[in-house]
Design a protein around this motif. Sequence first.
Motif, short mmCIF file in Angstrom:
data_model
loop_
_atom_site.label_atom_id
_atom_site.label_comp_id
_atom_site.label_asym_id
_atom_site.label_seq_id
_atom_site.Cartn_x
_atom_site.Cartn_y
_atom_site.Cartn_z
N THR A 1 0.83 -1.20 0.00
CA THR A 1 0.00 0.00 0.00
C THR A 1 0.87 1.26 0.00
O THR A 1 0.63 2.20 -0.76
CB THR A 1 -0.92 0.02 1.23
N GLY A 2 1.89 1.27 0.86
CA GLY A 2 2.76 2.44 0.95
C GLY A 2 3.50 2.72 -0.34
O GLY A 2 3.62 3.88 -0.77
N LEU A 3 4.00 1.67 -0.99
CA LEU A 3 4.75 1.85 -2.23
C LEU A 3 3.83 2.21 -3.40
O LEU A 3 4.16 3.07 -4.23
CB LEU A 3 5.54 0.58 -2.57
N SER A 4 2.67 1.56 -3.47
CA SER A 4 1.76 1.81 -4.60
C SER A 4 1.17 3.22 -4.56
O SER A 4 0.88 3.81 -5.60
CB SER A 4 0.64 0.77 -4.61
N LYS A 5 1.03 3.77 -3.35
CA LYS A 5 0.48 5.11 -3.21
C LYS A 5 1.57 6.19 -3.21
O LYS A 5 1.26 7.38 -3.07
CB LYS A 5 -0.34 5.21 -1.91
N GLY A 6 2.81 5.78 -3.34
CA GLY A 6 3.89 6.75 -3.38
C GLY A 6 4.18 7.40 -2.03
O GLY A 6 4.76 8.50 -1.99
N LEU A 7 3.82 6.72 -0.93
CA LEU A 7 4.05 7.27 0.40
C LEU A 7 5.47 6.99 0.89
O LEU A 7 5.93 7.63 1.84
CB LEU A 7 3.04 6.69 1.39
N MET A 8 6.14 6.05 0.24
CA MET A 8 7.51 5.70 0.63
C MET A 8 8.19 5.08 -0.57
O MET A 8 7.54 4.75 -1.59
CB MET A 8 7.51 4.73 1.82
N VAL A 9 9.51 4.94 -0.49
CA VAL A 9 10.29 4.29 -1.55
C VAL A 9 11.11 3.17 -0.93
O VAL A 9 11.45 3.21 0.26
CB VAL A 9 11.21 5.29 -2.28
N ALA A 10 11.44 2.19 -1.74
CA ALA A 10 12.28 1.07 -1.32
C ALA A 10 13.68 1.26 -1.89
O ALA A 10 13.87 1.86 -2.95
CB ALA A 10 11.69 -0.25 -1.80
N GLY A 11 14.67 0.75 -1.16
CA GLY A 11 16.04 0.88 -1.64
C GLY A 11 17.01 0.08 -0.79
O GLY A 11 16.62 -0.76 0.01
N ASP A 12 18.29 0.38 -0.99
CA ASP A 12 19.37 -0.27 -0.24
C ASP A 12 20.14 0.79 0.54
O ASP A 12 20.26 1.93 0.09
CB ASP A 12 20.33 -1.00 -1.19
N VAL A 13 20.67 0.41 1.69
CA VAL A 13 21.48 1.31 2.50
C VAL A 13 22.96 0.95 2.32
O VAL A 13 23.34 -0.21 2.49
CB VAL A 13 21.09 1.24 3.99
N THR A 14 23.74 1.95 1.96
CA THR A 14 25.19 1.79 1.81
C THR A 14 25.88 2.86 2.65
O THR A 14 25.23 3.61 3.38
CB THR A 14 25.60 1.95 0.34
#
Length: 246
Positions: free
Chosen positions: A49-62
């Motif tokens: 829900t959060g990703l599809s609505k653009g409320l958050m993004v997914a990624g990697d931490v470096t």
Amino acid sequence: MADTVRILIELLGELVDDWCDVGWVYGIAIDAGLGGASARDAGMAAIETGLSKGLMVAGDVTDQGLTPWPEQGAAAVARIRAAWWALGTEVPHWDLVAWFDITDDGTAYVEQHRSRAELSMTGGDPRSSVTDVRALLWAGIEGESPLWEAAWELRSLHPEGPDSALRDRARQILEELLRRRHAELYRQDGLNGPSVLLPAAEAGRVLHDDRWWEPAAWDDEFIVFEATEAGRRFYDTEPGERARRR
């Protein structure tokens, strides 16, 4: 659906302060009373829900910080689900699957939710929604507070208020804090005696029993309220402010 919304709101509240990983989402679901596959499914639904609505993004931490994936939305959801499901029953470790960061739309969503939550805790009275709720939450954060002290806290904010009205307001706010799992009630056997957590159904009845709202001797039995970790986070999260650890 209710579990999904609750997990998403708490996740976004956490993201206001710092990045979170999939394991953190799973922990939120566990705290909500779910377990095993149910916690995983509800956590994944909140992420979707959060990703599809653009409320958050997914990624990697470096070492350079959080780097969003090129793919977001449905593609990110599919990637996360495949990686998480591949772990089977294993709890996701912090460096597995994905990390999340909040977007501007997500921050606005959190602010809107907090405003509605604070208003609902005081019957929709915008004049005292923030100060009254925060006053009782702070009392619960400082330690176990007897019920009658909840009314005293509001007395300091509304010195002209009738005793009955202040008690009713305190009762209403505490009911909502309990419902949102931001506070808990305990039965205390004297000042230095043991305390026992009250089940939700009993806590609701106790709040409406006026005898527990009357000041008692410190060696008597009385009812206290205390903020939960979720309540502390709710208190600490200031809308629109982001203290990031980068």
